[in-house]
Motif scaffolding. Structure first.
Motif, PDB file in Angstrom:
ATOM      1  N   THR A 163      -2.444   8.362   1.260  1.00 59.78           N
ATOM      2  CA  THR A 163      -3.622   8.446   0.383  1.00 59.78           C
ATOM      3  C   THR A 163      -4.579   9.523   0.888  1.00 59.78           C
ATOM      4  O   THR A 163      -5.129  10.304   0.092  1.00 59.78           O
ATOM      5  CB  THR A 163      -4.319   7.070   0.290  1.00 59.78           C
ATOM      6  OG1 THR A 163      -3.321   6.087  -0.003  1.00 59.78           O
ATOM      7  CG2 THR A 163      -5.363   7.053  -0.801  1.00 59.78           C
ATOM      8  N   SER A 200       0.858  -1.192   0.000  1.00 60.01           N
ATOM      9  CA  SER A 200       0.000   0.000   0.000  1.00 60.01           C
ATOM     10  C   SER A 200       0.888   1.235   0.000  1.00 60.01           C
ATOM     11  O   SER A 200       2.098   1.137   0.130  1.00 60.01           O
ATOM     12  CB  SER A 200      -0.818   0.084   1.288  1.00 60.01           C
ATOM     13  OG  SER A 200      -1.679  -0.967   1.426  1.00 60.01           O
ATOM     14  N   ALA A 201       0.246   2.379  -0.054  1.00 57.96           N
ATOM     15  CA  ALA A 201       0.954   3.640   0.137  1.00 57.96           C
ATOM     16  C   ALA A 201       1.386   3.752   1.596  1.00 57.96           C
ATOM     17  O   ALA A 201       0.830   3.091   2.465  1.00 57.96           O
ATOM     18  CB  ALA A 201       0.023   4.794  -0.209  1.00 57.96           C
ATOM     19  N   ARG A 223     -11.021   2.594  -1.299  1.00 60.18           N
ATOM     20  CA  ARG A 223     -10.154   2.630  -0.131  1.00 60.18           C
ATOM     21  C   ARG A 223      -9.925   1.221   0.417  1.00 60.18           C
ATOM     22  O   ARG A 223     -10.846   0.411   0.460  1.00 60.18           O
ATOM     23  CB  ARG A 223     -10.747   3.535   0.962  1.00 60.18           C
ATOM     24  CG  ARG A 223     -10.929   4.990   0.545  1.00 60.18           C
ATOM     25  CD  ARG A 223      -9.684   5.635  -0.052  1.00 60.18           C
ATOM     26  NE  ARG A 223      -8.505   5.573   0.793  1.00 60.18           N
ATOM     27  CZ  ARG A 223      -8.166   6.489   1.693  1.00 60.18           C
ATOM     28  NH1 ARG A 223      -8.917   7.555   1.868  1.00 60.18           N
ATOM     29  NH2 ARG A 223      -7.065   6.356   2.396  1.00 60.18           N
ATOM     30  N   GLY A 224      -8.691   0.975   0.796  1.00 61.47           N
ATOM     31  CA  GLY A 224      -8.335  -0.360   1.282  1.00 61.47           C
ATOM     32  C   GLY A 224      -8.142  -1.357   0.157  1.00 61.47           C
ATOM     33  O   GLY A 224      -7.989  -2.556   0.381  1.00 61.47           O
ATOM     34  N   GLY A 225      -8.107  -0.854  -1.091  1.00 62.88           N
ATOM     35  CA  GLY A 225      -8.129  -1.721  -2.261  1.00 62.88           C
ATOM     36  C   GLY A 225      -6.873  -2.542  -2.500  1.00 62.88           C
ATOM     37  O   GLY A 225      -6.883  -3.471  -3.313  1.00 62.88           O
ATOM     38  N   SER A 226      -5.778  -2.235  -1.812  1.00 61.41           N
ATOM     39  CA  SER A 226      -4.578  -3.024  -2.102  1.00 61.41           C
ATOM     40  C   SER A 226      -4.694  -4.454  -1.572  1.00 61.41           C
ATOM     41  O   SER A 226      -3.997  -5.347  -2.053  1.00 61.41           O
ATOM     42  CB  SER A 226      -3.320  -2.331  -1.591  1.00 61.41           C
ATOM     43  OG  SER A 226      -3.473  -1.940  -0.278  1.00 61.41           O
ATOM     44  N   ASP A 227      -5.592  -4.699  -0.610  1.00 62.24           N
ATOM     45  CA  ASP A 227      -5.880  -6.095  -0.226  1.00 62.24           C
ATOM     46  C   ASP A 227      -6.387  -6.860  -1.452  1.00 62.24           C
ATOM     47  O   ASP A 227      -5.968  -7.983  -1.726  1.00 62.24           O
ATOM     48  CB  ASP A 227      -6.982  -6.159   0.841  1.00 62.24           C
ATOM     49  CG  ASP A 227      -6.555  -5.585   2.168  1.00 62.24           C
ATOM     50  OD1 ASP A 227      -5.340  -5.543   2.434  1.00 62.24           O
ATOM     51  OD2 ASP A 227      -7.441  -5.166   2.948  1.00 62.24           O
ATOM     52  N   PHE A 276      -3.856  -1.210  -5.154  1.00 62.38           N
ATOM     53  CA  PHE A 276      -4.864  -0.149  -5.191  1.00 62.38           C
ATOM     54  C   PHE A 276      -5.139   0.395  -6.595  1.00 62.38           C
ATOM     55  O   PHE A 276      -6.134   1.055  -6.812  1.00 62.38           O
ATOM     56  CB  PHE A 276      -4.397   0.973  -4.246  1.00 62.38           C
ATOM     57  CG  PHE A 276      -5.325   2.137  -4.022  1.00 62.38           C
ATOM     58  CD1 PHE A 276      -6.667   1.954  -3.721  1.00 62.38           C
ATOM     59  CD2 PHE A 276      -4.842   3.445  -4.087  1.00 62.38           C
ATOM     60  CE1 PHE A 276      -7.489   3.046  -3.463  1.00 62.38           C
ATOM     61  CE2 PHE A 276      -5.660   4.543  -3.833  1.00 62.38           C
ATOM     62  CZ  PHE A 276      -6.985   4.336  -3.523  1.00 62.38           C
ATOM     63  N   GLU A 308       1.127   4.672  -3.891  1.00 66.93           N
ATOM     64  CA  GLU A 308       1.633   3.312  -4.089  1.00 66.93           C
ATOM     65  C   GLU A 308       2.853   3.304  -5.013  1.00 66.93           C
ATOM     66  O   GLU A 308       3.724   2.446  -4.887  1.00 66.93           O
ATOM     67  CB  GLU A 308       0.525   2.410  -4.664  1.00 66.93           C
ATOM     68  CG  GLU A 308      -0.374   1.742  -3.623  1.00 66.93           C
ATOM     69  CD  GLU A 308      -1.342   2.673  -2.911  1.00 66.93           C
ATOM     70  OE1 GLU A 308      -1.489   3.830  -3.355  1.00 66.93           O
ATOM     71  OE2 GLU A 308      -1.956   2.249  -1.914  1.00 66.93           O
TER      72      GLU A 308
HETATM   73  N1  ASP Z   1      -3.623   3.342  -0.102  1.00 65.75           N
HETATM   74  C1  ASP Z   1      -4.990   2.974  -0.318  1.00 65.75           C
HETATM   75  C2  ASP Z   1      -5.862   3.476   0.836  1.00 65.75           C
HETATM   76  O1  ASP Z   1      -5.370   4.114   1.737  1.00 65.75           O
HETATM   77  C3  ASP Z   1      -5.165   1.514  -0.528  1.00 65.75           C
HETATM   78  C4  ASP Z   1      -4.828   0.645   0.653  1.00 65.75           C
HETATM   79  O2  ASP Z   1      -4.169   1.085   1.592  1.00 65.75           O
HETATM   80  O3  ASP Z   1      -5.231  -0.513   0.646  1.00 65.75           O
HETATM   81  O4  ASP Z   1      -7.036   3.263   0.821  1.00 65.75           O
END
Ligand code: ASP
Ligand code: MG
Length: 416
Positions: free
Chosen positions: A47, A41-42, A150-154, A136, A74
């Motif tokens: 982000t 992730s970033a 958001r949270g998309g790198s999972d 992401f 990222e």
């Molecule tokens: N950097 C993105 C976020 O903060 C993706 C992630 O962290 O999964 O939502």
């Protein structure tokens, strides 16, 4: 040779010091003979910072340009991680989403992955390189950069793991696994060594925020063995210890005879209840009420329609709290007259508490036990909904934490 995907969240990538630790951990796995793909992730907070910059210029930012900006966090982390690995003497190569490419649709800020080309990844792995891919982000058919929400790198990590047919996807995060419930509410909460994919899906959709829900769907659809574990441990800990830590999201329901019938208690404060009173009991009413709500893109969760008396009935449903005011407006301004309802009432002081477990399939009496536990605490149940592996109740939010603690105890989850 086994192929492993690691995903590191923002906290794990939070400083150059931490990135060096990530590199040490990845290098350790590579030294042990694994082919390694890493999806970071970033850096934490980055982000948010980027999105805030965009909003300073334009309060409702153009979605295409917003993705262009938000995705850059990222790009920084993959470059830094690749360098940190090179500094350890490893061959590493970093790719932005478009360089792989990770193809998505064009739904900016919430794009869905359509395909991932594994050619470059496989060639690099065969050449002994560690491959680092930005989480992401992706690219649509017109070469616009997109982000996955958001949270998309999972989701990126699990999708990459599916595409390269990885043996396991390890999601390193700032918690050490999935718990029976939120440890901030119940101090006796236990880490689950294993959870089935279906249970994880329920827990994630019920508000347990360990993984982005879409990543769990991906893991389920493509049967990617996925483990959630801590990145805050010693990066040089033994591999044997590390591969046993965290929570494994599995696909078998083995040993459930010995395990607790319930795996976890989930809860959500983000609820509001709306009742349409005195609705004529005739075909099309549910459609007219919920159709108008759906058209406004508002998600409805629990629904109850009462038995009718003298041709009139009451219709109750829940929506996310943030959509309550808008829902009331829609109902009061148009739907009420259309269907001839008497009045519309609502309550925003409600919470949802759910017990989740695949063991429910083979055990009776779980609902009765749940309801008795709430009764013993004097908690009134306002609405109930069930699925094959979940029972949810809506209660006054004042009693939410009490309910969660009582249920956690009643189902013996402190001994899991
Ligand atoms: N950097 C993105 C976020 O903060 C993706 C992630 O962290 O999964 O939502
Ligand atoms: Mg995350």
């Amino acid at each position: 040779m086994a192929l492993i995907v690691h995903k590191y969240g923002g906290t794990s990538m939070g400083s150059t010091e931490r990135i060096k630790n990530v590199a040490k951990r990845v290098a350790k796995w590579h030294d042990a003979g694994y082919q390694m793909v890493v999806v970071p992730s970033a850096m934490s907070g980055e982000t948010n910072r980027l999105i805030a910059l965009a909003r300073e210029i334009m309060p409702q930012p153009d979605q295409r340009e917003l993705d262009l900006i938000a995705s850059t966090g990222e790009q920084v982390s993959i470059g830094l991680l690749s360098m940190a690995l090179q500094a350890l003497g490893k061959q590493a190569v970093a790719y932005a989403g478009w360089q792989v490419p990770i193809r998505t649709d064009s739904a900016f800020t919430k794009a869905r992955i359509q395909s991932i080309d594994d050619a470059k990844i496989k060639a690099d792995l065969a050449a002994g390189k560690i491959v680092i891919i930005a989480g992401f982000q992706g690219v649509d058919e017109n070469n616009n950069i997109t982000t996955l929400g958001r949270g998309g790198s999972d989701t990126s990590a699990v999708a990459v793991a599916a595409a390269v047919k990885a043996d396991e996807c390890l999601i390193y995060t700032d918690v050490d696994g999935v718990y029976t419930t939120d440890p901030r509410v119940v101090s006796e909460a236990r880490r689950l060594k294993k959870i089935t994919f279906e249970e994880m899906l329920e827990m994630a959709s019920l508000g347990s925020k360990v993984l982005q829900i879409r990543s769990v769907e991906f893991a389920g659809n493509y049967k990617v063995p996925t483990r959630v574990l801590s990145s805050l441990t010693d990066p040089m800990m033994s591999l044997e210890e590390e591969t046993k830590s965290g929570t494994l999201i599995s696909f078998e329901e083995d040993n459930h005879m010995e395990q607790a019938v319930i795996s976890g208690i989930a809860f959500s404060r983000d609820e509001a209840k709306i009742t349409v009173l005195g609705v004529p009991d005739r075909p099309g009413i549910a459609f007219q009420i919920l159709g108008a709500i759906a058209e406004a893109n508002i998600e409805v969760d629990m629904i109850i329609q009462n038995q009718s008396v003298d041709g009139k009935t009451d219709f109750t449903f829940t929506v996310p709290r943030g959509d309550y005011a808008r829902s009331m407006d829609i109902l009061n301004n148009t739907v009420k007259q259309q269907i001839g309802a008497t009045s519309i009432v609502g309550d925003t002081q409600v919470s949802k508490v759910s017990v989740v477990g695949v063991g429910m399939r083979s055990h009776v009496g779980i609902a009765a036990k749940m309801f008795k536990t709430l009764f013993d605490e004097g908690i009134n149940i306002q609405m109930i909904s069930t699925s094959e592996i979940k029972i949810s109740v809506l209660i006054n939010e004042k009693y939410m934490e009490l309910a969660v603690r009582a249920l956690h105890k009643a189902f013996g989850l402190e001994n899991v």
